[in-house]
Design a protein around this motif. Structure first.
Motif, short mmCIF file in Angstrom:
data_model
loop_
_atom_site.label_atom_id
_atom_site.label_comp_id
_atom_site.label_asym_id
_atom_site.label_seq_id
_atom_site.Cartn_x
_atom_site.Cartn_y
_atom_site.Cartn_z
N SER A 87 -4.43 78.02 -63.59
CA SER A 87 -5.81 77.27 -62.27
C SER A 87 -6.88 76.51 -63.09
N GLN B 73 -8.80 71.19 -57.65
CA GLN B 73 -7.23 70.14 -57.49
C GLN B 73 -6.23 71.29 -56.57
N ARG C 192 -7.92 72.87 -64.93
CA ARG C 192 -8.56 72.07 -64.58
C ARG C 192 -9.52 71.62 -66.48
N LEU D 232 -14.66 69.61 -61.06
CA LEU D 232 -13.54 69.22 -59.77
C LEU D 232 -12.75 70.13 -59.06
N ASP E 79 -3.12 66.76 -56.38
CA ASP E 79 -4.43 66.25 -55.66
C ASP E 79 -5.31 66.50 -56.42
N LYS E 80 -5.79 66.00 -56.74
CA LYS E 80 -7.16 66.15 -58.22
C LYS E 80 -8.70 65.33 -57.24
N THR F 125 -4.36 61.45 -57.30
CA THR F 125 -3.07 62.27 -57.13
C THR F 125 -1.74 62.82 -58.36
N THR G 61 -7.32 68.30 -66.92
CA THR G 61 -8.05 67.23 -66.50
C THR G 61 -9.04 66.87 -66.43
N ASP H 271 -1.17 65.16 -65.25
CA ASP H 271 -2.24 64.53 -66.30
C ASP H 271 -1.83 63.04 -67.04
#
Length: 281
Positions: A22, A120, A26, A118, A124-125, A90, A29, A93
């Motif tokens: 995770s 996620q 992050r 952020l 979806d972000k 959505t 992104t 990357d």
């Protein structure tokens, strides 16, 4: 076992792997956001200052994803923002890069934005960008007072609707140094002792405080507010409140003093005091 990702993050095996994945997602992104920002989104000027990752904005993004309003999500996260923007995208990357390079890139390239967060969930972000609120210093007081004066006189010039009453144009008011000192004294006292009243802790009214400095008044009015962080916000709040609005629009007033003081409680914000008066003679 150790896992080496393409972004060179090391993670421990077991239950921590999910947490690490995770965190890597992050980082990847946010890296896309930083890349677009540094490159100017291919159309606008490049922004040299990268965004700072703030965990409070991570919490804000999560609350926003759960259905909170953007403003409510930021406030509930504990982040005090002067300006904020949210982006929901959505995909992978690579898809994220394409989506953000379009019309949404203007927010990413905003020079005013300083921090990013952020959340996620699957593909979806939810991205949160923000400019933190910084309490103005006393050195900025003259600029804020001048701005409030301008907004007040613009309202007086055009007239205003105060509740159920429509009030016509009124002559402009001018800034008064002595009334500004009275306003500062009351704002500072409310901030220091954590109360919010026209009558101070000694039982003095606005007129009492004005007379105490030797000001010979014919009429005195006072507007107070707690919470607004800008001149625009405080004046709008007063104009939206019938009683405060009537004070601002009263043609008998010719002078104004304006001051603010930072609150000392857990809730951020400013105490604002506007003293309006008509001098004798």
């Amino acid at each position: 076992m150790k896992i080496l990702t393409r972004t060179s993050h090391w993670c421990l095996a077991g239950a921590l792997v999910a947490i690490c994945i995770s965190a890597i997602a992050r980082a990847d992104t946010i890296e896309v956001v930083q890349t677009l920002r540094a490159g100017g989104c291919g159309a606008v000027m490049a922004v040299r200052n990268p965004l700072h990752h703030d965990v409070k904005l991570d919490r804000a993004a999560k609350r926003w994803a759960a259905g909170a309003t953007l403003q409510g999500a930021v406030e509930q996260s504990g982040y005090t923002a002067q300006k904020s923007e949210g982006l929901h995208v959505t995909g992978s990357d690579s898809a994220l890069m394409q989506q953000l390079r379009g019309s949404r890139c203007q927010g990413i390239a905003d020079l005013a934005m300083v921090d990013v967060g952020l959340y996620q969930r699957g593909a979806d972000k939810w991205l949160m960008l923000a400019l933190p609120y910084v309490v103005p210093t006393l050195a900025q007081a003259p600029v804020l007072a001048a701005r409030v004066l301008k907004l007040v006189n613009e309202a007086r010039q055009r007239g205003a609707r105060c509740g159920s009453h429509s009030l016509g144009p009124a002559p402009p008011v001018g800034l008064s140094g002595p009334l500004g000192d009275v306003a500062l004294g009351h704002a500072t006292d409310m901030a220091r002792h954590d109360y919010f009243e026209h009558q101070d802790l000694s039982g003095h009214s606005p007129a009492d405080r004005v007379r105490a400095i030797g000001y010979q008044e014919k009429l005195v009015g006072e507007n107070i507010a707690y919470g607004p962080t800008t001149a625009e916000e405080v004046v709008k709040g007063w104009l939206d409140s019938p009683g405060h609005c009537e004070n601002i629009m009263d043609p008998r007033f010719s002078q104004m003093g304006l001051a603010f003081a930072a609150g000392h409680t857990s809730k951020p914000g400013l105490y604002w005091v506007q003293v309006l008066a008509a001098p004798r003679g």
